[in-house]
Design an enzyme around this catalytic site. Structure first.
Site, PDB file in Angstrom:
ATOM      1  N   ARG A  94      -0.002  -4.314  -2.609  1.00 14.25           N
ATOM      2  CA  ARG A  94       1.077  -3.752  -3.412  1.00 14.25           C
ATOM      3  C   ARG A  94       0.511  -2.925  -4.547  1.00 14.25           C
ATOM      4  NH1 ARG A  94       4.002  -3.770  -0.287  1.00 14.25           N
ATOM      5  NH2 ARG A  94       6.102  -4.564  -0.109  1.00 14.25           N
ATOM      6  N   GLU A 131       5.353   5.106  -6.131  1.00  9.85           N
ATOM      7  CA  GLU A 131       5.447   5.681  -4.789  1.00  9.85           C
ATOM      8  C   GLU A 131       6.780   6.397  -4.638  1.00  9.85           C
ATOM      9  OE1 GLU A 131       4.747   2.695  -1.792  1.00  9.85           O
ATOM     10  OE2 GLU A 131       2.807   2.140  -2.601  1.00  9.85           O
ATOM     11  N   ASP A 170      -3.865   1.893  -0.135  1.00 11.43           N
ATOM     12  CA  ASP A 170      -2.737   2.242   0.739  1.00 11.43           C
ATOM     13  C   ASP A 170      -1.436   2.162  -0.049  1.00 11.43           C
ATOM     14  OD1 ASP A 170      -1.471   2.812   3.295  1.00 11.43           O
ATOM     15  OD2 ASP A 170      -0.784   0.732   3.300  1.00 11.43           O
ATOM     16  N   HIS A 209       0.874   4.214   2.065  1.00 12.68           N
ATOM     17  CA  HIS A 209       1.581   2.948   2.346  1.00 12.68           C
ATOM     18  C   HIS A 209       1.957   2.839   3.835  1.00 12.68           C
ATOM     19  CE1 HIS A 209       4.231  -0.346   0.326  1.00 12.68           C
ATOM     20  NE2 HIS A 209       3.772  -0.743   1.505  1.00 12.68           N
ATOM     21  N   CYS A 212      -4.434  -2.898   0.045  1.00  9.03           N
ATOM     22  CA  CYS A 212      -3.405  -2.572   1.049  1.00  9.03           C
ATOM     23  C   CYS A 212      -2.224  -3.527   0.857  1.00  9.03           C
ATOM     24  CB  CYS A 212      -3.962  -2.721   2.464  1.00  9.03           C
ATOM     25  SG  CYS A 212      -5.242  -1.532   2.867  1.00  9.03           S
TER      26      CYS A 212
END
Ligand code: MLT
Length: 330
Positions: free
Chosen positions: A244, A273, A268, A291, A242
């Site tokens: 990077r 992204e 996450d 994220h 969770c």
């Protein structure tokens, strides 16, 4: 009075507070092309989250001899999307809000830890497809297992303290954290990353993305994980990130899911992204969120308040105080 661009959104109250001080706030996401064309020259300050990439080229295009950015605010923790060296060379102050989202990311990590070890998202997907998988979905307890924390800052310490309450043994790797902190939290601090993977069936990532940590979680490290808990239970291996994207080598993690070396992978954050059509999404034991670790009402409100006070101080020409008080923190 200053002009502030807010390019990845910010709590509405924060925007109102900055506006009330007489500053102009434009809330708009700019494309890379617009950023490179120098659109930010028209602003004194910009507030970003992770979506806006303030690269060297973008920052250089955001200043000229007369106008341009003087302040970059990162509404959040990670500053890997900002070229701080280029900002500094151009006399631009860079600030983040390092503490505001700690509780939210701690809770998100624990949610992923529980969801993966108890098959919660898998069970939910099956139920929605009319499959009653009561016999198939046997999980394992966290109690009696070892949790390895890569990075042992505020978030990792919070995760560790909750995991300890579940009965987990704590291990951490962080070359920058004082030994006393780990000792106080009854967490064993290791001198090398490999020994965390060798000893822990559950590993959670809490470091920044840097050249040093890129693909830190690779196939050789995943292959070190023992698969059997300290209590002798064959619990498999579980990896959570969770922090990077880019710290976990996603291709290696997929291979490990396929071979069974990883029993679950919870992410996450992703190397690319927004993550769309990522091959991991087809694996049953992959658990993903987009994220949203810091996406709580509480964290966003705290980030807004912290960022507002930084901007107001900055425009009140308290630049030196800001630099003293709010140097970029991990
Ligand atoms: C952060 O670094 O603060 C979080 O990852 C949240 C975000 O980037 O939006």
């Amino acid at each position: 009075m200053g002009r502030v661009a807010v390019t990845d959104g910010m709590d509405e109250k924060a925007i109102e507070m900055i506006t009330e001080q007489g500053h102009e706030v434009i809330v708009k996401h700019y494309t890379e092309k617009e950023l490179l064309s120098g659109i930010l020259v028209n602003f004194d300050a910009v507030v970003v989250r992770s979506a806006t990439k303030l690269t060297r080229e973008v920052i250089e295009a955001s200043v000229n001899d007369v106008h341009g950015l003087k302040f970059i605010g990162r509404a959040g923790v990670g500053v890997d999307n900002i070229d701080i060296d280029t900002a500094t060379k151009n006399n631009i102050v860079v600030c983040n809000t390092p503490r505001s989202s700690t509780k939210s990311v701690v809770e998100m990590t624990i949610a992923h830890l529980l969801a993966s070890c108890r098959n919660i998202t898998t069970a939910d997907r099956k139920l929605r497809n009319s499959v009653w998988a009561k016999k198939e979905l046997v999980g394992t307890e966290l109690s009696g297992k070892s949790l390895g924390l890569i990075g042992y800052g505020r978030i990792a310490q919070g995760v560790g303290n909750i995991a300890k309450a579940f009965g987990m043994d704590l291990h951490a790797y962080d070359p920058y954290v004082p030994k006393e902190i780990a000792k106080k939290n009854k967490c064993r601090l290791h001198n090398d990353v490999d020994s965390i993977f060798r000893m822990c069936t559950h590993v959670s990532i809490h470091c920044n993305l840097t050249e040093e940590t890129y693909h830190l979680v690779n196939s050789s490290r995943i292959n070190l994980m023992p698969g059997v808990g300290d209590d002798g239970i064959n619990c498999g291996n579980h990896l959570i990130n969770c922090a990077r994207g880019g710290i976990v080598d996603e291709e290696a993690a997929l291979v490990a899911l396929e071979s069974g070396q990883l029993s679950s992978l919870a992410l996450d954050v992703f190397e690319k992204e927004p993550a769309i059509d990522n091959p991991l999404f087809n694996h049953e034991n992959f658990h993903g969120t987009p994220h949203i670790g810091a996406a709580t009402k509480e964290a966003q409100a705290r980030i807004g308040v912290e960022m507002t006070s930084l901007i107001i101080d900055f425009f009140a020409k308290k630049e030196n105080d800001i630099c003293e008080k709010y140097k970029i923190q991990k």
